[in-house]
Design a protein around this motif. Structure first.
Motif, PDB file in Angstrom:
ATOM      1  N   GLU A 141      79.432 108.625  49.185  1.00  0.00           N
ATOM      2  CA  GLU A 141      79.410 107.689  50.312  1.00  0.00           C
ATOM      3  C   GLU A 141      80.656 106.802  50.388  1.00  0.00           C
ATOM      4  O   GLU A 141      80.778 105.984  51.290  1.00  0.00           O
ATOM      5  N   TRP A 142      81.565 106.946  49.451  1.00  0.00           N
ATOM      6  CA  TRP A 142      82.736 106.081  49.419  1.00  0.00           C
ATOM      7  C   TRP A 142      83.664 106.348  50.599  1.00  0.00           C
ATOM      8  O   TRP A 142      83.900 107.490  50.968  1.00  0.00           O
ATOM      9  N   THR A 143      84.222 105.269  51.133  1.00  0.00           N
ATOM     10  CA  THR A 143      85.198 105.390  52.205  1.00  0.00           C
ATOM     11  C   THR A 143      86.557 104.821  51.787  1.00  0.00           C
ATOM     12  O   THR A 143      87.516 104.920  52.540  1.00  0.00           O
ATOM     13  N   LYS A 144      86.613 104.240  50.597  1.00  0.00           N
ATOM     14  CA  LYS A 144      87.861 103.667  50.075  1.00  0.00           C
ATOM     15  C   LYS A 144      88.252 104.400  48.796  1.00  0.00           C
ATOM     16  O   LYS A 144      87.408 104.965  48.116  1.00  0.00           O
ATOM     17  N   LYS A 145      89.526 104.351  48.467  1.00  0.00           N
ATOM     18  CA  LYS A 145      90.029 104.995  47.258  1.00  0.00           C
ATOM     19  C   LYS A 145      89.496 104.270  46.021  1.00  0.00           C
ATOM     20  O   LYS A 145      89.572 103.055  45.923  1.00  0.00           O
ATOM     21  N   ALA A 146      88.976 105.036  45.103  1.00  0.00           N
ATOM     22  CA  ALA A 146      88.398 104.487  43.869  1.00  0.00           C
ATOM     23  C   ALA A 146      89.498 103.998  42.925  1.00  0.00           C
ATOM     24  O   ALA A 146      90.650 104.420  43.036  1.00  0.00           O
ATOM     25  N   PRO A 147      89.126 103.136  41.984  1.00  0.00           N
ATOM     26  CA  PRO A 147      90.103 102.722  40.981  1.00  0.00           C
ATOM     27  C   PRO A 147      90.531 103.924  40.132  1.00  0.00           C
ATOM     28  O   PRO A 147      89.787 104.894  39.999  1.00  0.00           O
ATOM     29  N   THR A 148      91.716 103.835  39.565  1.00  0.00           N
ATOM     30  CA  THR A 148      92.212 104.909  38.707  1.00  0.00           C
ATOM     31  C   THR A 148      91.527 104.849  37.342  1.00  0.00           C
ATOM     32  O   THR A 148      90.905 103.840  36.982  1.00  0.00           O
ATOM     33  N   LYS A 149      91.690 105.915  36.596  1.00  0.00           N
ATOM     34  CA  LYS A 149      91.176 105.968  35.228  1.00  0.00           C
ATOM     35  C   LYS A 149      91.739 104.804  34.417  1.00  0.00           C
ATOM     36  O   LYS A 149      91.000 104.112  33.711  1.00  0.00           O
ATOM     37  N   GLU A 150      93.032 104.576  34.518  1.00  0.00           N
ATOM     38  CA  GLU A 150      93.666 103.505  33.745  1.00  0.00           C
ATOM     39  C   GLU A 150      93.156 102.132  34.145  1.00  0.00           C
ATOM     40  O   GLU A 150      92.976 101.255  33.293  1.00  0.00           O
TER      41      GLU A 150
END
Length: 159
Positions: A80-89
């Motif tokens: 359901e996400w519409t925004k870029k998720a945080p990176t692994k780091e």
């Protein structure tokens, strides 16, 4: 009790981080068939729930980055996400910093009562700061197992 609980929290957190350190960024965003979440969701969810149990329930201010509730709260899914998720780091950094804050904020008050007693979704009644932190161990272990399972599923598919 003080040394035990913080040693266990550190152990659990480092196991979680070690489980994903060698995984490629794109692998952490694969949702295996039949599941609702991927590894990054589990990492963010661990962070959000720990903030609740280590800070909010203990009467302290939680540190929740923007969009984390909409991404990582119980019942959410990356589908359901519409925004870029945080990176692994970014997630690793937040999880490491959180561990330091949890200990600094709570090490002198493990026996202190919570402002309000709290019943978890599994029915466990929590009354003290130490009990709330102890629940974090259970919660992180559940999601560590989910992370390990997802990694196994995606590794067999990528092999």
């Amino acid at each position: 009790m003080k040394d035990w609980i913080f040693n266990q929290l550190e152990f659990a957190r480092l196991q979680t981080i070690r489980a994903i350190e060698q995984q490629a960024e794109e692998e952490l965003e694969i949702i295996p068939e039949g599941l609702n979440n991927h590894v990054k969701w589990n990492l963010g969810h661990i962070y959000v729930v720990t903030e609740k149990f280590a800070f909010t329930l203990t009467g302290e201010e939680a540190t929740i980055p923007e969009h984390f509730h909409e991404w990582f709260a119980s019942g959410t899914s990356p589908k359901e996400w519409t925004k870029k998720a945080p990176t692994k780091e970014e997630l690793i950094t937040l999880l490491k910093q959180q561990l330091e804050r949890v200990q600094a904020q709570n090490e002198q008050r493990l026996n202190a009562p919570l402002p309000e007693s709290y019943a978890t979704s599994t029915g466990l009644q929590l009354s003290t700061v130490g009990e709330s932190l102890s629940f974090c161990l259970y919660h992180e272990a559940m999601h560590y197992a989910a992370i390990k399972s997802i990694i196994t599923l995606i590794s067999s598919k990528w092999a």
